[in-house]
Design an enzyme around this catalytic site. Structure first.
Site, PDB file in Angstrom:
ATOM      1  CB  THR A  16       7.653  -6.320  -4.841  1.00 35.09           C
ATOM      2  OG1 THR A  16       9.023  -6.309  -4.458  1.00 35.09           O
ATOM      3  CG2 THR A  16       7.297  -7.705  -5.357  1.00 35.09           C
ATOM      4  CE  LYS A  52       5.529 -26.082   6.037  1.00 36.42           C
ATOM      5  NZ  LYS A  52       5.265 -25.009   7.002  1.00 36.42           N
ATOM      6  CG  ASP A  65      10.968  -8.489  -3.643  1.00 38.51           C
ATOM      7  OD1 ASP A  65       9.991  -8.644  -2.893  1.00 38.51           O
ATOM      8  OD2 ASP A  65      11.729  -7.499  -3.583  1.00 38.51           O
ATOM      9  CD  GLU A 126      11.249  -5.285  -6.454  1.00 30.99           C
ATOM     10  OE1 GLU A 126      10.649  -6.344  -6.706  1.00 30.99           O
ATOM     11  OE2 GLU A 126      11.443  -4.861  -5.304  1.00 30.99           O
ATOM     12  N   GLY A 127      14.403  -2.883  -8.986  1.00 30.69           N
ATOM     13  CA  GLY A 127      15.690  -2.571  -8.376  1.00 30.69           C
ATOM     14  C   GLY A 127      15.776  -3.105  -6.958  1.00 30.69           C
ATOM     15  N   GLY A 129      16.248  -1.606  -3.046  1.00 33.56           N
ATOM     16  CA  GLY A 129      16.248  -0.348  -2.300  1.00 33.56           C
ATOM     17  C   GLY A 129      15.955   0.808  -3.249  1.00 33.56           C
TER      18      GLY A 129
HETATM   19  N1  ATP Z   1      -0.984  -1.125  -3.490  1.00 35.55           N
HETATM   20  C1  ATP Z   1      -0.651  -1.943  -2.467  1.00 35.55           C
HETATM   21  N2  ATP Z   1      -1.513  -2.897  -2.057  1.00 35.55           N
HETATM   22  C2  ATP Z   1      -1.209  -3.713  -1.044  1.00 35.55           C
HETATM   23  N3  ATP Z   1      -0.065  -3.682  -0.365  1.00 35.55           N
HETATM   24  C3  ATP Z   1       0.835  -2.736  -0.706  1.00 35.55           C
HETATM   25  C4  ATP Z   1       0.585  -1.834  -1.787  1.00 35.55           C
HETATM   26  N4  ATP Z   1       1.660  -1.038  -1.919  1.00 35.55           N
HETATM   27  C5  ATP Z   1       2.533  -1.417  -0.971  1.00 35.55           C
HETATM   28  N5  ATP Z   1       2.053  -2.432  -0.234  1.00 35.55           N
HETATM   29  C6  ATP Z   1       2.678  -3.133   0.901  1.00 35.55           C
HETATM   30  O1  ATP Z   1       3.815  -2.414   1.321  1.00 35.55           O
HETATM   31  C7  ATP Z   1       4.860  -3.305   1.674  1.00 35.55           C
HETATM   32  C8  ATP Z   1       6.070  -3.028   0.844  1.00 35.55           C
HETATM   33  O2  ATP Z   1       5.774  -3.313  -0.530  1.00 35.55           O
HETATM   34  P1  ATP Z   1       6.815  -4.005  -1.474  1.00 35.55           P
HETATM   35  O3  ATP Z   1       7.234  -5.324  -0.948  1.00 35.55           O
HETATM   36  O4  ATP Z   1       6.258  -3.960  -2.844  1.00 35.55           O
HETATM   37  O5  ATP Z   1       8.033  -2.963  -1.293  1.00 35.55           O
HETATM   38  P2  ATP Z   1       9.458  -3.002  -1.992  1.00 35.55           P
HETATM   39  O6  ATP Z   1       9.826  -1.576  -2.253  1.00 35.55           O
HETATM   40  O7  ATP Z   1       9.444  -3.949  -3.127  1.00 35.55           O
HETATM   41  O8  ATP Z   1      10.351  -3.586  -0.812  1.00 35.55           O
HETATM   42  P3  ATP Z   1      11.860  -4.170  -0.956  1.00 35.55           P
HETATM   43  O9  ATP Z   1      12.741  -2.967  -0.827  1.00 35.55           O
HETATM   44  O10 ATP Z   1      11.955  -5.087   0.229  1.00 35.55           O
HETATM   45  O11 ATP Z   1      11.979  -4.864  -2.262  1.00 35.55           O
HETATM   46  C9  ATP Z   1       4.346  -4.718   1.452  1.00 35.55           C
HETATM   47  O12 ATP Z   1       3.891  -5.244   2.657  1.00 35.55           O
HETATM   48  C10 ATP Z   1       3.208  -4.518   0.481  1.00 35.55           C
HETATM   49  O13 ATP Z   1       2.267  -5.505   0.615  1.00 35.55           O
HETATM   50 MG    MG Z   2      10.578  -5.627  -3.416  1.00 38.64          MG
END
Ligand code: ATP
Ligand code: MG
Length: 245
Positions: A16, A52, A65, A126-127, A129
């Site tokens: 994300t 909120k 997301d 965004e995919g 997992g």
């Molecule tokens: N560059 C970054 N700066 C700040 N936080 C980050 C960064 N990269 C990853 N994180 C943190 O890592 C965690 C996971 O990131 P993110 O939500 O983007 O993962 P995801 O792969 O999208 O997860 P999901 O599978 O749930 O969609 C979050 O808490 C995010 O804030």
């Molecule tokens: Mg995500």
């Protein structure tokens, strides 16, 4: 379809964040950006302790997301247009759908993503997992396979015809996860535009620096890094653009 499909080596690896930064970069260049996420799960957990919905500091780790992506892209798409399938339990999409008494329809996903892209200069998808996560169990396409196989996140990326961006952790274990993901993408004919290691520490260790070089060498892929960002302040984010296909 112009845009990118942001996948990762797994769940919670930064997809994300990477997708949001790409969307923000494209929007800052003056492009109309649409965002898409085939399925969002775990909404129950977010509503339990997140801010909120009216909280203007929308971009935080506690927002779903589709909200983070919409905010980053400056999009006015509805929840439904961004993420056609949204579920409460923090489960794999096919299970979350089953628990809701339905099944994810691949054709609906592809149509929804195309509809989102139709009104925009670029689509950032965004995919869910990693690439081999099943979205649905039905036969994914009319091919002469003897057995039905699941429709995977990877199948959606193929159907959308978009290059893939791989979000991955910088630390120990990432070489194997990233190489597996790149191999799985290429096995299906997908182009891997770039791997993004996130969050990249201000002072990377020898392991982290070596991981970056090793992935670059072994996967023959560009590897970028993303520092730890203040997610509540998109104005402070660096630019991140995948290379042109
Ligand atoms: N560059 C970054 N700066 C700040 N936080 C980050 C960064 N990269 C990853 N994180 C943190 O890592 C965690 C996971 O990131 P993110 O939500 O983007 O993962 P995801 O792969 O999208 O997860 P999901 O599978 O749930 O969609 C979050 O808490 C995010 O804030
Ligand atoms: Mg995500």
């Amino acid at each position: 379809m112009a845009g990118v499909f942001v996948t990762g080596t797994g769940t919670e690896v930064g997809k994300t964040v990477v997708a949001a930064v790409i969307a923000r970069t494209l929007a800052a260049e003056g492009r109309t950006v649409a965002v898409f996420k085939p399925a969002v799960t775990g909404l129950d957990e977010l509503t339990a302790d997140g801010p909120k919905p009216s909280d203007i500091r929308t971009v935080s780790a506690h927002r779903p997301d589709h909200e983070i992506l919409r905010h980053a892209a400056g999009s006015n798409q509805s929840d439904e247009e961004i993420a056609p399938y949204r579920y409460g339990p923090p489960a794999s999409p096919h299970l979350a759908a089953k628990l809701a008494g339905e099944e994810i329809d691949p054709a609906r996903l592809v149509a929804a993503a195309r509809a989102a892209a139709a009104g925009a200069d670029a689509l950032v998808c965004e995919g869910v997992g990693g690439l081999l996560v099943p979205l649905a169990w039905r036969l994914s396409r009319p091919i002469d396979e003897k057995v039905a196989r699941p429709y995977l996140v990877r199948d959606l990326a193929v159907d959308l015809g978009m290059p893939v961006v791989v979000a991955a952790s910088p630390g120990l274990g990432t070489i194997n996860h990233t190489l597996l993901t790149v191999e799985a993408a290429r096995a299906a004919g997908l182009t891997v535009a770039v791997v993004v290691l996130t969050p990249w520490p201000a002072r990377p260790s020898q392991i982290e620096r070596s991981n970056r070089e090793t992935i670059e060498t072994l996967a023959r892929v560009r590897v970028e890094t993303l520092p730890r960002l203040d997610l509540a302040d998109p104005g402070s984010w660096p630019a991140l653009l995948p290379p042109p296909a």
